[in-house]
Design a protein around this motif. Structure first.
Motif, PDB file in Angstrom:
ATOM      1  N   VAL A 137       0.840  -1.193   0.000  1.00 24.53           N
ATOM      2  CA  VAL A 137       0.000   0.000   0.000  1.00 24.53           C
ATOM      3  C   VAL A 137       0.874   1.241   0.000  1.00 24.53           C
ATOM      4  N   SER A 146      -4.017  -5.208  -2.273  1.00 25.66           N
ATOM      5  CA  SER A 146      -4.000  -3.748  -2.180  1.00 25.66           C
ATOM      6  C   SER A 146      -5.422  -3.238  -2.359  1.00 25.66           C
ATOM      7  N   ASP A 185      -1.163   1.720  -4.996  1.00 26.35           N
ATOM      8  CA  ASP A 185      -2.041   0.550  -5.108  1.00 26.35           C
ATOM      9  C   ASP A 185      -2.122   0.066  -6.549  1.00 26.35           C
ATOM     10  N   SER A 242      -2.582   4.923   4.392  1.00 24.43           N
ATOM     11  CA  SER A 242      -1.667   3.780   4.466  1.00 24.43           C
ATOM     12  C   SER A 242      -1.165   3.568   5.888  1.00 24.43           C
TER      13      SER A 242
END
Length: 375
Positions: free
Chosen positions: A133, A162, A169, A252
């Motif tokens: 990520v 992801s 991603d 993230s």
């Protein structure tokens, strides 16, 4: 919250039981926590819906109990019909929390989704997985790193998970599709929606060569709050999370924090001290994430991780000290931590590995107990 993870796994839900799951999830006032409380008390959605107002009101607020006893509305009936039609299409699947095919690691997080809508190769949910990520506004180097790392991880046999967002991603999915183990996209909308629209072609390719997963009912539009919530699935399904680039305030970092709380490995790529996109990764490293610069460093750690290398129900090696510390009576995790080397995340990971191996049982209230198997 009572633990529902140990309900005996069943085969795929029948249409009638699947409708019960959807009715439970869609009932007004029923969120994930309330649903798990009710499942712990009554055992199944069907039993909840048949329990009656008085029994339900003893567990949940009166308005929620009334909603669960209410007849099916026209809107819910339409959703059930649309869902049945969607499910009849090739490569379309729905897993309930009690189905045997539900991802083993995800089942044991504190708030696993009741339902998983799946489009594509459902068998990938049984593979060892790693999440990749990072920032939506990724740098050219960050995208190249995400693509290269993900392709190598996939070639090494780790399915890359992801979130189908732009930036890191997207590069992670594209790289993983070039490898052998493919990719899984966890989305924050209904599985019949593609968001962002710019990734429509990528989503179609993932549905054919990998799989797409959502916990949200068909037709659910992009809602801001759903995307941070889906991050617990990204971390919960995987044995580790690799953060490529992340700003100081980044989604993230939520995924990484959830991963640490769930006992997963957290990896972060360092960057320039002058780059805003490196600040989140540097923060993670300061907080204990593993600094990695090469794919081999990730692979070495992942292959040593009991969550990545142990198939479900196989006994993990190297946990004899923890089993001895558990004894044979229920114990609080904090008591174990006080007499063991390591931190809370490490202990959580080891307990989860033992639980998946059938050697530890998680009890209501958070306590754990050793399970002794007869020879």
């Amino acid at each position: 919250m009572q633990d529902t993870a140990h309900h005996p796994p069943s085969r795929l839900a029948t249409p009638s039981t699947l409708a019960d799951w959807i009715r439970l999830e869609q009932a007004s006032g029923v969120g994930c926590r309330t649903a798990h409380l009710l499942l712990g008390a009554f055992g199944s959605p069907g039993a909840i819906l048949r329990a009656g107002y008085a029994a339900l009101a003893a567990q949940v607020p009166a308005a929620t109990a009334a909603a669960l006893c209410a007849p099916i509305s026209p809107e819910l009936a339409q959703l059930l019909d649309v869902t049945a039609n969607w499910l009849a299409q090739p490569q379309h699947h729905i897993l309930t929390l009690h189905d045997a095919g539900y991802p083993a690691l995800l089942r044991h997080i504190p708030d696993p989704p009741l339902l998983l809508y799946i489009k594509g190769r459902r068998e990938l949910l049984d593979a060892p997985m790693v999440a990749v990520v990072g920032s939506r506004n990724a740098s050219t180097q960050g995208r190249a790193n995400a693509e290269g790392f993900s392709r190598a991880l996939s070639e090494a046999g780790l399915c890359v998970v992801s979130g189908l967002a732009l930036g890191i991603d997207t590069a992670a999915h594209e790289g993983a599709l070039r490898g052998a183990a493919s990719t899984i996209a966890v989305i924050g909308t209904g599985i019949d929606r593609v968001y962002p629209a710019r990734n429509r072609a990528l989503a179609h390719r993932i549905a054919e060569e990998g799989c797409i997963v959502s916990e949200y009912a068909l037709g659910t539009p992009p809602v801001a709050g759903n995307f941070p919530r889906r991050n617990r699935i990204i971390s919960g399904m995987t044995a580790g999370v690799l953060v490529i680039e992340a700003a100081a305030q980044s989604g993230s970092l939520i995924t990484a924090q959830l991963a640490a709380e769930q006992g997963r490995d957290v990896f972060a790529l360092p960057g320039s001290i002058h780059s805003a996109l490196a600040k989140g990764c540097h923060q993670l490293i300061r907080e204990g994430a593993r600094l990695v610069e090469t794919v081999d460093e990730v692979l070495e750690a992942m292959h040593l991780s009991p969550l990545a290398r142990q198939p479900a129900h196989a006994a993990p090696a190297g946990n004899e000290a923890l089993l001895d510390a558990l004894g044979h009576d229920p114990v609080e995790p904090d008591e174990l931590l006080a007499c063991m080397d390591g931190d809370a995340a490490m202990l959580a990971g080891e307990l989860l590995a033992l639980e998946l191996a059938g050697l530890v049982e998680r009890l209501p209230g958070g306590r754990v107990q050793r399970v002794v198997r007869m020879a």
